[in-house]
Design a protein around this motif. Structure first.
Motif, PDB file in Angstrom:
ATOM      1  N   VAL A   5     -43.591  46.301  77.582  1.00 44.79           N
ATOM      2  CA  VAL A   5     -44.095  45.553  78.728  1.00 44.79           C
ATOM      3  C   VAL A   5     -43.494  46.111  80.019  1.00 44.79           C
ATOM      4  N   ARG A   6     -42.209  46.388  79.995  1.00 42.79           N
ATOM      5  CA  ARG A   6     -41.558  46.964  81.188  1.00 42.79           C
ATOM      6  C   ARG A   6     -42.159  48.331  81.515  1.00 42.79           C
ATOM      7  N   GLY A  18     -41.031  37.309  81.231  1.00 40.70           N
ATOM      8  CA  GLY A  18     -39.864  37.745  81.991  1.00 40.70           C
ATOM      9  C   GLY A  18     -39.799  39.255  82.149  1.00 40.70           C
ATOM     10  N   ALA A  19     -40.338  39.980  81.164  1.00 38.81           N
ATOM     11  CA  ALA A  19     -40.336  41.442  81.220  1.00 38.81           C
ATOM     12  C   ALA A  19     -41.439  41.988  82.113  1.00 38.81           C
ATOM     13  N   GLY A  20     -42.400  41.109  82.498  1.00 39.45           N
ATOM     14  CA  GLY A  20     -43.444  41.551  83.417  1.00 39.45           C
ATOM     15  C   GLY A  20     -44.868  41.386  82.957  1.00 39.45           C
ATOM     16  N   ALA A  21     -45.096  40.679  81.848  1.00 38.95           N
ATOM     17  CA  ALA A  21     -46.465  40.493  81.366  1.00 38.95           C
ATOM     18  C   ALA A  21     -47.261  39.598  82.311  1.00 38.95           C
ATOM     19  N   MET A  45     -54.148  30.689  75.922  1.00 35.21           N
ATOM     20  CA  MET A  45     -53.530  31.841  76.570  1.00 35.21           C
ATOM     21  C   MET A  45     -53.418  31.565  78.056  1.00 35.21           C
ATOM     22  N   SER A  46     -52.267  31.803  78.644  1.00 33.66           N
ATOM     23  CA  SER A  46     -52.070  31.563  80.069  1.00 33.66           C
ATOM     24  C   SER A  46     -51.356  32.741  80.688  1.00 33.66           C
ATOM     25  N   GLY A  47     -51.287  32.735  82.014  1.00 30.38           N
ATOM     26  CA  GLY A  47     -50.604  33.827  82.695  1.00 30.38           C
ATOM     27  C   GLY A  47     -50.835  33.763  84.172  1.00 30.38           C
ATOM     28  N   ARG A  48     -50.533  34.856  84.846  1.00 30.14           N
ATOM     29  CA  ARG A  48     -50.687  34.914  86.282  1.00 30.14           C
ATOM     30  C   ARG A  48     -52.155  35.054  86.654  1.00 30.14           C
ATOM     31  N   PRO A  49     -52.572  34.505  87.784  1.00 27.59           N
ATOM     32  CA  PRO A  49     -53.971  34.614  88.193  1.00 27.59           C
ATOM     33  C   PRO A  49     -54.385  36.076  88.337  1.00 27.59           C
ATOM     34  N   ARG A  50     -55.622  36.367  87.908  1.00 29.27           N
ATOM     35  CA  ARG A  50     -56.150  37.710  88.030  1.00 29.27           C
ATOM     36  C   ARG A  50     -57.324  37.692  88.995  1.00 29.27           C
ATOM     37  N   SER A  51     -57.414  38.713  89.868  1.00 31.45           N
ATOM     38  CA  SER A  51     -58.490  38.780  90.835  1.00 31.45           C
ATOM     39  C   SER A  51     -59.186  40.133  90.780  1.00 31.45           C
ATOM     40  N   PHE A  52     -59.147  40.789  89.628  1.00 33.03           N
ATOM     41  CA  PHE A  52     -59.781  42.091  89.504  1.00 33.03           C
ATOM     42  C   PHE A  52     -60.665  42.100  88.264  1.00 33.03           C
ATOM     43  N   PRO A  53     -61.640  43.035  88.215  1.00 33.61           N
ATOM     44  CA  PRO A  53     -62.581  43.072  87.091  1.00 33.61           C
ATOM     45  C   PRO A  53     -61.862  43.360  85.771  1.00 33.61           C
TER      46      PRO A  53
END
Length: 257
Positions: A207-208, A235-238, A1-9
């Motif tokens: 997702v949008r 692309g939809a914002g996930a 599973m991959s995605g944008r970096p997360r910096s919150f709990p």
């Protein structure tokens, strides 16, 4: 599973779509839409020739998945250049109005349910139970008026804190996806701010909606064998795209010893 970096709990609550996320019912909906649309496309085509059948994968995802029956029918027909009068919610199944087309789909879906009941995905109950053990409450949402009954029949109501289905949306006047109203109402029932909650969706419209609602984590779920929907979900914002709920729970909330 991959995605944008997360910096919150890790999120304090989760709002999950129903069809395609908790219940193995998206394919049943898609087939019912195809049955309804193909009959009407043939009927509305000049001399019944030259029409292109409904694509139960690509067009279902793009125009129908996650939307109410009326909104899905209208979006697809408009995309095909077909303008029908809206009609009334009580219109019988047919092809003369948007509501009639929606009613044709509803009839096909009910027929499919009578032939074979919808079941929950194998990972749904264990994942919900794992979140519950972590004191992370979960709510299910759906544009379908069948959702609450199907969730109960699958036994998932026992591990959900709330359910917001099409009946509730109609009663409360909640707009359908891609409007975030369903998700925001569900988060409110959990007593959690959107920014502290996650949404899990397999539909682009969902997702949008989650992104528009300001949810802290937006997860796309792509259960397809070849993961061909992942790019569309990003692309939809996930923020993340997961193959199943168990993987999502382990990745975001961690293993439990």
């Amino acid at each position: 599973m991959s995605g944008r970096p997360r910096s919150f709990p890790p999120p304090r609550g989760v709002v999950l779509d129903t069809d395609g996320v908790l219940l193995d019912s998206a394919a049943v909906h898609a087939a019912a839409w195809k049955s309804a649309f193909d009959v009407c496309l043939a009927e509305l085509a000049r001399d019944g020739e030259g029409w292109v059948p409904f694509d139960a994968d690509a067009e279902y995802r793009r125009f129908v998945d996650g939307r109410s029956r009326h909104d899905g029918a209208e979006a697809f027909l408009t995309a095909r250049g077909i303008r029908l009068p809206p009609g009334e919610p009580g219109d019988p199944p047919g092809c003369g109005t948007v509501w009639a087309v929606a009613a044709r789909k509803e009839a096909a879906f009910r027929e499919a349910l009578a032939a074979e009941p919808v079941t929950a995905f194998e990972d749904a109950a264990p994942a919900l139970a794992a979140l519950r053990s972590r004191r992370v409450p979960c709510a299910a949402v759906s544009a379908s008026r069948h959702a609450r009954a199907l969730i109960s029949a699958a036994g998932l109501d026992k591990v959900l804190a709330a359910v917001v289905d099409g009946e509730a949306a109609a009663r409360l006047g909640l707009a359908g996806k891609p409007d975030p109203a369903l998700f925001l109402h569900a988060a409110g029932l959990l007593g959690i701010r959107p920014g502290d909650a996650a949404v899990v969706e397999d539909a682009l419209a969902g997702v949008r909606a989650a992104r528009r609602g300001g949810f802290g984590l937006v997860v796309g779920l792509d259960r397809s064998p070849d993961r061909h929907a992942a790019g569309l979900l990003y692309g939809a914002g996930a923020d993340l795209v997961a193959p199943d709920l168990s993987t999502l729970v382990r990745t975001v909330w961690g293993e439990r010893g």
